[in-house]
Design a protein around this motif. Structure first.
Motif, PDB file in Angstrom:
ATOM      1  N   ALA A  90      -5.946   1.726  14.675  1.00 10.05           N
ATOM      2  CA  ALA A  90      -4.974   2.822  14.600  1.00 10.05           C
ATOM      3  C   ALA A  90      -4.023   2.623  13.424  1.00 10.05           C
TER       4      ALA A  90
ATOM      5  N   ASN B 214      -3.679   7.741   6.348  1.00  7.46           N
ATOM      6  CA  ASN B 214      -3.147   9.092   6.519  1.00  7.46           C
ATOM      7  C   ASN B 214      -1.846   9.276   5.749  1.00  7.46           C
ATOM      8  N   GLN B 215      -0.926   8.312   5.857  1.00 10.56           N
ATOM      9  CA  GLN B 215       0.364   8.488   5.204  1.00 10.56           C
ATOM     10  C   GLN B 215       0.247   8.413   3.687  1.00 10.56           C
TER      11      GLN B 215
ATOM     12  N   ALA C  11      -6.374   7.526  14.532  1.00 12.67           N
ATOM     13  CA  ALA C  11      -5.208   6.666  14.778  1.00 12.67           C
ATOM     14  C   ALA C  11      -4.642   6.908  16.179  1.00 12.67           C
ATOM     15  N   ASN C  12      -4.503   8.167  16.550  1.00 10.04           N
ATOM     16  CA  ASN C  12      -3.954   8.496  17.870  1.00 10.04           C
ATOM     17  C   ASN C  12      -4.894   8.081  18.989  1.00 10.04           C
TER      18      ASN C  12
ATOM     19  N   THR D 112      -5.910   3.396  10.015  1.00  7.24           N
ATOM     20  CA  THR D 112      -6.148   4.826   9.782  1.00  7.24           C
ATOM     21  C   THR D 112      -4.833   5.584   9.605  1.00  7.24           C
ATOM     22  N   TYR D 113      -3.787   5.147  10.314  1.00  5.85           N
ATOM     23  CA  TYR D 113      -2.464   5.761  10.133  1.00  5.85           C
ATOM     24  C   TYR D 113      -1.962   5.509   8.709  1.00  5.85           C
TER      25      TYR D 113
ATOM     26  N   ALA E  26       0.716  -1.271  10.525  1.00  5.76           N
ATOM     27  CA  ALA E  26       0.559  -0.103   9.642  1.00  5.76           C
ATOM     28  C   ALA E  26       1.390  -0.194   8.368  1.00  5.76           C
TER      29      ALA E  26
ATOM     30  N   VAL F 155      -5.622  10.936  11.358  1.00  3.11           N
ATOM     31  CA  VAL F 155      -4.572  10.960  12.382  1.00  3.11           C
ATOM     32  C   VAL F 155      -5.199  10.989  13.770  1.00  3.11           C
TER      33      VAL F 155
END
Length: 325
Positions: free
Chosen positions: A165, A172-173, A85-86, A168-169, A108, A82
């Motif tokens: 981003a 993460n999900q 991604a941010n 990687t997002y 994403a 995260v």
């Protein structure tokens, strides 16, 4: 759907819509602050406030004992994903219009659909794969590979940042889906905010005096590495809003991906695209170029097709099950 997971699609969709709305406000506020504050200061302030709200939600959902975990490494990995991604998205946001950066980031859901195959064992047939391919064509168009660097709004590297981003997002999900079997959404949010705080403090220790940004005029590098600034009173409310938004985003998205299949939830994140265009026009006076509009149409179209295909297959499966009894 992977066995053992919850699948409450209606509630999950409500959470993802709320989370995406909060993200659109978050992105607009951070772009407003990007000209005067370093990214790591904004992230620290947002997460320090956000973790307080998240801890309150932990207490409401069952108490502090919920924070104990037997999978600390996965929680840390999810938090770092995260953070990447941010950071990559907001670095791009300092140099790109809000709608352009957001449109590129919306690769994403396409990554989520692809990666759900090896990571969650979800099945994606050839028709849905073709739709994902069309969506990635939209991403390529927005990258303008035919344009010279002198005609682009930002460097090729900056244009690549929202794609990193997005990847990687997505990872993460998918980890959220795995961890959400045991962990509450509020707990998942706390771990994310904690990783943000640790990373932003590390940035402050290394670069908080701004020495690495002293010799560059690049807006993305300036945003990433400029010195910390004590905010004037009129910005305190903005930082407070970012903190509340951080808690809402962390909880809502964690809850959404806990409650339903990734391929079902992800397409509803496209609501963020028209919201980004709206904020870009109203706050910053920006409208996307034609390439971005084409890319948006292809990405949204492919994402909605994947969702509708998923719904159709789910109805067929239910029909066959009912026919047996």
């Amino acid at each position: 759907m992977t066995e053992g997971f919850q699948n409450r699609a209606g509630l999950a969709i409500a959470f993802v819509l709320g989370g995406v709305a909060a993200i659109s406000v978050n992105d607009m506020l951070i772009k407003q602050l990007s000209g005067g504050y370093p990214l790591h200061q904004i992230v620290f302030s947002r997460s320090a406030i956000g973790i307080l709200f998240s801890l309150i939600l932990v207490k409401i959902e069952g108490g502090w004992h919920l924070l104990k975990t037997d999978q600390p490494a996965l929680h840390i990995l999810r938090g770092l994903l995260v953070v990447v991604a941010n950071m990559t998205f907001f670095v791009a946001l300092a140099a790109l219009p809000l709608a352009d950066a957001t449109a590129l980031f919306f690769a994403a859901p396409l990554f989520i659909t692809l990666l759900s195959i090896p990571m969650l064992g979800e099945k994606v047939g050839p028709i849905r794969m073709a739709a994902v391919f069309v969506g990635f064509i939209g991403v390529v168009i927005m990258q303008r590979p035919w344009a010279g660097t002198e005609t682009l709004q930002a460097s090729r590297l900056v244009l690549l940042m929202p794609i990193i981003a997005a990847l990687t997002y997505a990872l993460n999900q998918l980890l959220t889906r795995k961890l959400g079997v045991k962990a509450k959404a509020s707990v998942l949010s706390v771990y994310i905010q904690a990783v943000f705080i640790v990373v932003s403090v590390g940035f402050f220790i290394v670069a908080g005096d701004g020495r690495f940004a002293a010799d560059t005029a690049n807006p993305s590098v300036q945003f990433l590495l400029r010195a910390w600034v004590w905010p004037p009173q009129e910005d305190w409310l903005v930082f407070g809003g970012l903190g509340l938004n951080a808690a809402i985003i962390g909880y809502a998205l964690s809850q959404a991906y806990r409650l339903a299949d990734a391929a079902t939830v992800a397409p509803f994140e496209y609501v963020g695209l028209p919201l980004a265009v709206f904020w870009g026009l109203v706050i910053f006076g920006d409208l996307p170029e034609w390439e971005v509009w084409v890319g948006i149409a292809l990405i949204i179209g492919s994402g909605l097709f994947v969702f509708l295909r998923e719904r159709q297959k789910a109805r067929q499966v239910k029909g066959r099950v009912r026919g047996r009894f």
